[in-house]
Design an enzyme around this catalytic site. Structure first.
Site, PDB file in Angstrom:
ATOM      1  N   HIS A  15      -5.343  54.000  98.138  1.00 15.83           N
ATOM      2  CA  HIS A  15      -4.902  54.255  96.734  1.00 15.83           C
ATOM      3  C   HIS A  15      -6.296  54.578  95.828  1.00 15.83           C
ATOM      4  O   HIS A  15      -6.367  55.361  95.113  1.00 15.83           O
ATOM      5  CB  HIS A  15      -4.261  52.928  96.255  1.00 15.83           C
ATOM      6  N   ASP A 117      -4.125  52.781  88.610  1.00 22.03           N
ATOM      7  CA  ASP A 117      -3.133  53.142  89.635  1.00 22.03           C
ATOM      8  C   ASP A 117      -1.595  52.330  89.090  1.00 22.03           C
ATOM      9  O   ASP A 117      -1.689  51.463  88.219  1.00 22.03           O
ATOM     10  CB  ASP A 117      -3.429  52.183  90.808  1.00 22.03           C
TER      11      ASP A 117
END
Length: 324
Positions: A15, A117
């Protein structure tokens, strides 16, 4: 006062690196804007290591800040691969808030935008508290994103029984997902443990995303125009900015294993690639089954596997397959 963008990176799996790649592009385009990049010490050390190896990729308007991983001192892990994620997320809101205050103090600039995120659903509330916009980043594809955004509608449609007996029914109720079967949905949406920590986190994320000023994704519109139009109608702004690996090349990393050199010598479309990510690891018997299948196939392969898992491979497997 110059702009100051706070960036919350999810420190697990792959990520953080794609988000940093986006931040690098933004930082290069706006050199007067300061970017504070927040993640755990382990994650930051890993993804910023290329800066130390290649001076050409260092950018003075990006600074990394370490936040707590949430693991209590002396904690003994149970073996659950998601345990580290749960511990981190339970402490993330407070640790990110404190780290952001440090960045504001050091730079003398108040935060003017919050990028995160998409997993950090609470970043929406944090952005609202300080009066700035929230821009979440989804690192996966548009279909899985839509599944989380429309979770409530999917659950209402299929009821408490979930997909039992309806596994092959398609999601025709959602534009662009008419060919997706209920059994193809991500676990935790309609089947599996919908009350697990991870499932609840993703459900909260799906409900928060429509409040974001924009959601950007590592994909491109032409890949799935139907689901793109669907998400554009649900979100304030939906931006396809990928695929990032084609738009901006990552910093060069030394090929210490010789993997790229070996791969360049193989025929086109002749190599199998195996990877289960960096969070979960298959149980030993499944690793053995994969190894046996690879050896039997006699196909050249690249297997991204943690060193700690190599002891589970069949005896002599590495030597017998070295010449493939």
């Amino acid at each position: 006062m110059s702009n100051h963008v706070a960036v919350f990176a999810f420190p697990f799996g792959t990520h953080a690196a794609p988000l940093l790649a986006v931040v690098r592009r933004l930082a290069a385009s706006s050199p007067s804007t300061h970017f504070s990049f927040f993640s755990t010490q382990q994650s930051n050390s890993s993804i910023f290591s290329a800066d130390k190896q290649n001076m050409d990729f260092m950018q003075s308007n990006i600074k990394a800040y370490d936040v707590s991983d949430g693991v209590p001192e002396g904690h003994v892990f149970s073996g659950n691969p998601l345990e580290r994620i749960e511990l981190f997320m339970k402490s993330a809101r407070e640790s990110l808030k404190k780290a952001m205050e440090v960045a504001v103090s050091e730079t003398g600039r108040r935060v003017s935008c919050l990028v995160s995120d998409a997993f950090f659903w609470f970043a929406c509330e944090m952005a609202e508290e300080i009066g700035v916009v929230w821009l979440p980043f989804w690192t996966a594809g548009p279909n899985s994103l839509a599944a989380h955004v429309y979770t409530d509608l999917i659950r209402e449609t299929f009821g408490a029984g979930g997909m039992v007996g309806r596994e092959d029914e398609t999601l025709s109720l959602i534009q662009g997902m008419s060919k997706i079967r209920t059994c193809d949905l991500p676990e935790g949406v309609l089947f599996g443990n919908t009350e697990s920590f991870f499932s609840i986190m993703l459900h909260k994320m799906g409900k928060a995303l429509p409040r974001a000023a924009a959601v950007f994704i590592n994909s491109f519109e032409e890949l799935d125009p139907g689901i793109t139009e669907c998400l554009k109608s649900k979100l304030k702004r939906f931006l396809n900015i990928g695929p990032s690996n084609l738009i901006s090349a990552p910093p060069p990393v030394a090929d210490t294993s010789g993997c790229i050199t070996w791969l360049d010598k193989q025929n086109l479309a002749s190599v199998a690639y195996v990877s289960f990510g960096s969070v979960a690891t298959p149980p030993p018997h499944e690793l053995v089954a994969v190894a046996e299948a690879l050896e039997t196939s006699e196909i050249p392969f690249i297997w991204s596997l943690k060193d700690s898992s190599k002891v589970q491979l069949p005896h002599g497997f590495l030597d017998r397959t070295a010449a493939l």
